[in-house]
Design a protein around this motif. Structure first.
Motif, PDB file in Angstrom:
ATOM      1  N   GLY A  16       0.158   7.312  -2.214  1.00 46.70           N
ATOM      2  CA  GLY A  16      -0.457   8.546  -1.726  1.00 46.70           C
ATOM      3  C   GLY A  16      -1.260   8.384  -0.439  1.00 46.70           C
ATOM      4  O   GLY A  16      -1.853   9.348   0.051  1.00 46.70           O
ATOM      5  N   LEU A  17      -1.279   7.169   0.131  1.00 46.54           N
ATOM      6  CA  LEU A  17      -2.076   6.959   1.343  1.00 46.54           C
ATOM      7  C   LEU A  17      -1.457   7.670   2.554  1.00 46.54           C
ATOM      8  O   LEU A  17      -2.162   8.279   3.363  1.00 46.54           O
ATOM      9  CB  LEU A  17      -2.243   5.453   1.636  1.00 46.54           C
ATOM     10  CG  LEU A  17      -3.371   4.737   0.883  1.00 46.54           C
ATOM     11  CD1 LEU A  17      -3.162   4.715  -0.609  1.00 46.54           C
ATOM     12  CD2 LEU A  17      -3.573   3.326   1.420  1.00 46.54           C
ATOM     13  N   GLY A  18      -0.112   7.573   2.655  1.00 47.06           N
ATOM     14  CA  GLY A  18       0.574   8.258   3.766  1.00 47.06           C
ATOM     15  C   GLY A  18       0.336   9.760   3.695  1.00 47.06           C
ATOM     16  O   GLY A  18       0.028  10.412   4.703  1.00 47.06           O
ATOM     17  N   CYS A  42       0.825  -1.229   0.000  1.00 43.34           N
ATOM     18  CA  CYS A  42       0.000   0.000   0.000  1.00 43.34           C
ATOM     19  C   CYS A  42       0.849   1.265   0.000  1.00 43.34           C
ATOM     20  O   CYS A  42       0.317   2.374  -0.014  1.00 43.34           O
ATOM     21  CB  CYS A  42      -0.928   0.013   1.215  1.00 43.34           C
ATOM     22  SG  CYS A  42      -2.140  -1.303   1.151  1.00 43.34           S
ATOM     23  N   ARG A  43       2.175   1.114   0.061  1.00 42.46           N
ATOM     24  CA  ARG A  43       3.036   2.300   0.094  1.00 42.46           C
ATOM     25  C   ARG A  43       3.208   2.882  -1.312  1.00 42.46           C
ATOM     26  O   ARG A  43       3.047   2.181  -2.302  1.00 42.46           O
ATOM     27  CB  ARG A  43       4.414   1.940   0.665  1.00 42.46           C
ATOM     28  CG  ARG A  43       4.321   1.574   2.135  1.00 42.46           C
ATOM     29  CD  ARG A  43       5.709   1.351   2.729  1.00 42.46           C
ATOM     30  NE  ARG A  43       5.579   0.661   4.008  1.00 42.46           N
ATOM     31  CZ  ARG A  43       6.437  -0.218   4.484  1.00 42.46           C
ATOM     32  NH1 ARG A  43       7.532  -0.528   3.799  1.00 42.46           N
ATOM     33  NH2 ARG A  43       6.226  -0.787   5.648  1.00 42.46           N
ATOM     34  N   GLY A  44       3.572   4.142  -1.353  1.00 37.68           N
ATOM     35  CA  GLY A  44       3.873   4.794  -2.633  1.00 37.68           C
ATOM     36  C   GLY A  44       2.636   5.095  -3.460  1.00 37.68           C
ATOM     37  O   GLY A  44       2.719   5.330  -4.662  1.00 37.68           O
ATOM     38  N   GLU A  87      14.522   7.968   4.080  1.00 39.96           N
ATOM     39  CA  GLU A  87      14.347   8.926   2.984  1.00 39.96           C
ATOM     40  C   GLU A  87      12.875   9.078   2.559  1.00 39.96           C
ATOM     41  O   GLU A  87      12.398  10.201   2.387  1.00 39.96           O
ATOM     42  CB  GLU A  87      15.212   8.473   1.797  1.00 39.96           C
ATOM     43  CG  GLU A  87      15.533   9.539   0.780  1.00 39.96           C
ATOM     44  CD  GLU A  87      16.279  10.744   1.362  1.00 39.96           C
ATOM     45  OE1 GLU A  87      16.019  11.846   0.865  1.00 39.96           O
ATOM     46  OE2 GLU A  87      17.075  10.596   2.300  1.00 39.96           O
ATOM     47  N   PRO A  88      12.112   7.941   2.410  1.00 42.93           N
ATOM     48  CA  PRO A  88      10.711   8.114   1.985  1.00 42.93           C
ATOM     49  C   PRO A  88       9.929   9.029   2.924  1.00 42.93           C
ATOM     50  O   PRO A  88       9.196   9.914   2.478  1.00 42.93           O
ATOM     51  CB  PRO A  88      10.151   6.680   2.019  1.00 42.93           C
ATOM     52  CG  PRO A  88      11.336   5.803   1.826  1.00 42.93           C
ATOM     53  CD  PRO A  88      12.485   6.511   2.496  1.00 42.93           C
ATOM     54  N   SER A  89      10.127   8.815   4.245  1.00 45.19           N
ATOM     55  CA  SER A  89       9.363   9.605   5.204  1.00 45.19           C
ATOM     56  C   SER A  89       9.817  11.076   5.206  1.00 45.19           C
ATOM     57  O   SER A  89       8.987  11.999   5.213  1.00 45.19           O
ATOM     58  CB  SER A  89       9.523   8.997   6.595  1.00 45.19           C
ATOM     59  OG  SER A  89       8.676   9.623   7.501  1.00 45.19           O
TER      60      SER A  89
HETATM   61  C1  LIG Z   1       6.952   6.903   4.976  1.00 43.12           C
HETATM   62  C2  LIG Z   1       5.558   6.460   4.604  1.00 43.12           C
HETATM   63  C3  LIG Z   1       4.579   6.888   5.678  1.00 43.12           C
HETATM   64  C4  LIG Z   1       5.135   7.132   3.284  1.00 43.12           C
HETATM   65  O1  LIG Z   1       3.801   6.821   2.992  1.00 43.12           O
HETATM   66  P1  LIG Z   1       3.390   6.415   1.512  1.00 43.12           P
HETATM   67  O2  LIG Z   1       1.930   6.242   1.427  1.00 43.12           O
HETATM   68  O3  LIG Z   1       4.216   5.239   1.097  1.00 43.12           O
HETATM   69  O4  LIG Z   1       3.881   7.712   0.720  1.00 43.12           O
HETATM   70  P2  LIG Z   1       3.143   8.500  -0.470  1.00 43.12           P
HETATM   71  O5  LIG Z   1       2.743   7.555  -1.543  1.00 43.12           O
HETATM   72  O6  LIG Z   1       2.080   9.349   0.106  1.00 43.12           O
HETATM   73  O7  LIG Z   1       4.351   9.394  -1.024  1.00 43.12           O
HETATM   74  C5  LIG Z   1       4.514  10.746  -0.674  1.00 43.12           C
HETATM   75  C6  LIG Z   1       5.904  11.198  -1.031  1.00 43.12           C
HETATM   76  O8  LIG Z   1       6.839  10.548  -0.174  1.00 43.12           O
HETATM   77  C7  LIG Z   1       8.065  10.294  -0.886  1.00 43.12           C
HETATM   78  N1  LIG Z   1       8.264   8.845  -0.985  1.00 43.12           N
HETATM   79  C8  LIG Z   1       7.362   7.865  -0.737  1.00 43.12           C
HETATM   80  N2  LIG Z   1       7.942   6.661  -0.904  1.00 43.12           N
HETATM   81  C9  LIG Z   1       9.213   6.889  -1.279  1.00 43.12           C
HETATM   82  C10 LIG Z   1      10.332   6.056  -1.569  1.00 43.12           C
HETATM   83  N3  LIG Z   1      10.240   4.715  -1.520  1.00 43.12           N
HETATM   84  N4  LIG Z   1      11.507   6.647  -1.871  1.00 43.12           N
HETATM   85  C11 LIG Z   1      11.633   7.996  -1.900  1.00 43.12           C
HETATM   86  N5  LIG Z   1      10.603   8.838  -1.623  1.00 43.12           N
HETATM   87  C12 LIG Z   1       9.420   8.294  -1.327  1.00 43.12           C
HETATM   88  C13 LIG Z   1       7.874  10.894  -2.262  1.00 43.12           C
HETATM   89  O9  LIG Z   1       8.329  12.224  -2.224  1.00 43.12           O
HETATM   90  C14 LIG Z   1       6.370  10.846  -2.426  1.00 43.12           C
HETATM   91  O10 LIG Z   1       5.893  11.789  -3.314  1.00 43.12           O
HETATM   92  P3  LIG Z   1       5.820  11.438  -4.903  1.00 43.12           P
HETATM   93  O11 LIG Z   1       5.034  10.189  -5.005  1.00 43.12           O
HETATM   94  O12 LIG Z   1       5.119  12.626  -5.497  1.00 43.12           O
HETATM   95  O13 LIG Z   1       7.210  11.275  -5.355  1.00 43.12           O
HETATM   96  C15 LIG Z   1       5.472   4.923   4.404  1.00 43.12           C
HETATM   97  O14 LIG Z   1       6.355   4.545   3.416  1.00 43.12           O
HETATM   98  C16 LIG Z   1       5.749   4.135   5.667  1.00 43.12           C
HETATM   99  O15 LIG Z   1       4.900   4.061   6.550  1.00 43.12           O
HETATM  100  N6  LIG Z   1       6.922   3.529   5.796  1.00 43.12           N
HETATM  101  C17 LIG Z   1       7.244   2.686   6.945  1.00 43.12           C
HETATM  102  C18 LIG Z   1       7.112   3.322   8.331  1.00 43.12           C
HETATM  103  C19 LIG Z   1       7.756   4.684   8.413  1.00 43.12           C
HETATM  104  O16 LIG Z   1       8.849   4.890   7.934  1.00 43.12           O
HETATM  105  N7  LIG Z   1       7.058   5.594   9.071  1.00 43.12           N
HETATM  106  C20 LIG Z   1       7.535   6.952   9.311  1.00 43.12           C
HETATM  107  C21 LIG Z   1       8.207   7.011  10.651  1.00 43.12           C
HETATM  108  S1  LIG Z   1       8.556   8.677  11.048  1.00 43.12           S
END
Ligand SMILES: CC(C)(COP(=O)(O)OP(=O)(O)OC[C@H]1O[C@@H](n2cnc3c(N)ncnc32)[C@H](O)[C@@H]1OP(=O)(O)O)[C@@H](O)C(=O)NCCC(=O)NCCS
Length: 235
Positions: free
Chosen positions: A147-149, A143-145, A178-180
């Motif tokens: 837009g849910l986060g 479910c990541r990547g 980096e993603p967060s």
């Molecule tokens: C971090 C996290 C919350 C992001 O949520 P998500 O739903 O996957 O992210 P989104 O799809 O909303 O992406 C939003 C932006 O985040 C960044 N991003 C998301 N995944 C990424 C990845 N794998 N690598 C780099 N940037 C990333 C991008 O900038 C993205 O924008 P874009 O799609 O326009 O490029 C999620 O990956 C997660 O829960 N990871 C594990 C737990 C964690 O790390 N929690 C945070 C602790 S502080």
């Protein structure tokens, strides 16, 4: 990050009677979400209940998630106790994140089967009840990547501003996550500190008038409904 609550300290801690009253009244708001459901486009936010604990517990067995969220592994009993304390703690506001598409497409499905993560707000500064620390986890890798986060954070920020009177938000994130970090930066958070001891960065968003306007625009589609009154549940 599953920390013990500051609730006991808020009630029994030092400071002037006025400060104590201000904090207690701000903290009381944090429990407002117990009967609230927030319906977005991609996610639905619901209060964390005992029904969600088994799946949450399964997620938190993952060493990757423990590392990324700075959490300790808990037994199932401890996880139930943590859920009760989160629900009762006055300094924490927790929502479980459901996949909206699944939740709406499968009438009769349990909430547990629609769960994808959680999003939290804590009051962390006893001298500033307008500052909230935000955390988010999309636990299901598939479910990541998508837009849910992003939507879960926007909805929580908007709830924090409109319902909890918060005006500043901080996110503490592991330096290598980096993603967060990128997600919070895209959501207008700016880096304000780096801790080499904890190997984490602190990002901050202050609600200026223009940020407030932007946030309300981003979340104008979100509907707030009573949780479990029968009108808000397709499942
Ligand atoms: C971090 C996290 C919350 C992001 O949520 P998500 O739903 O996957 O992210 P989104 O799809 O909303 O992406 C939003 C932006 O985040 C960044 N991003 C998301 N995944 C990424 C990845 N794998 N690598 C780099 N940037 C990333 C991008 O900038 C993205 O924008 P874009 O799609 O326009 O490029 C999620 O990956 C997660 O829960 N990871 C594990 C737990 C964690 O790390 N929690 C945070 C602790 S502080």
């Amino acid at each position: 990050m599953r920390e013990p609550g500051l609730g006991a300290w808020l009630v029994g801690g030092g400071g002037s009677p006025l400060l104590q009253w201000t904090l207690s009244s701000a903290a009381a708001n944090m429990r407002l979400n117990q009967n609230t459901l927030l319906l977005g486009k991609k996610v639905v936010l619901v209060p964390y209940t005992s029904e969600h604990v088994p799946r949450y517990h399964e997620w938190m067995k993952s060493e990757e998630l423990q590392h990324l969220t700075a959490s300790e592994p808990l037994s199932l009993e401890q996880e139930y106790a943590m859920q009760r304390s989160w629900r009762e703690d006055a300094d924490k506001c927790t929502f479980i994140v459901l996949d909206a598409e699944k939740w709406q497409a499968q009438p009769g499905a349990t909430e547990e089967s629609c769960m994808v993560g959680d999003v939290n707000l804590f009051l962390t500064d006893l001298e500033d009840p307008t500052l909230g620390e935000i955390e988010v986890m999309i636990a299901e890798p598939s479910c990541r990547g998508k837009g849910l986060g992003t939507e879960a954070v926007l909805m929580m920020l908007s709830y924090g501003v409109t319902r909890l009177d918060l005006t500043k938000f901080e996110a503490k994130i592991g330096q290598g996550n980096e993603p967060s970090i990128r997600m919070f930066q895209k959501l207008h958070f700016e880096q304000v500190a780096v801790s080499s001891v904890f190997q984490e960065v602190t990002l901050r968003l202050t609600m200026s008038e223009s940020e407030h306007h932007w946030l309300l625009e981003q979340t104008s589609h979100v509907e707030e409904k009573p949780y479990r009154d029968g009108s808000a549940e397709p499942c």
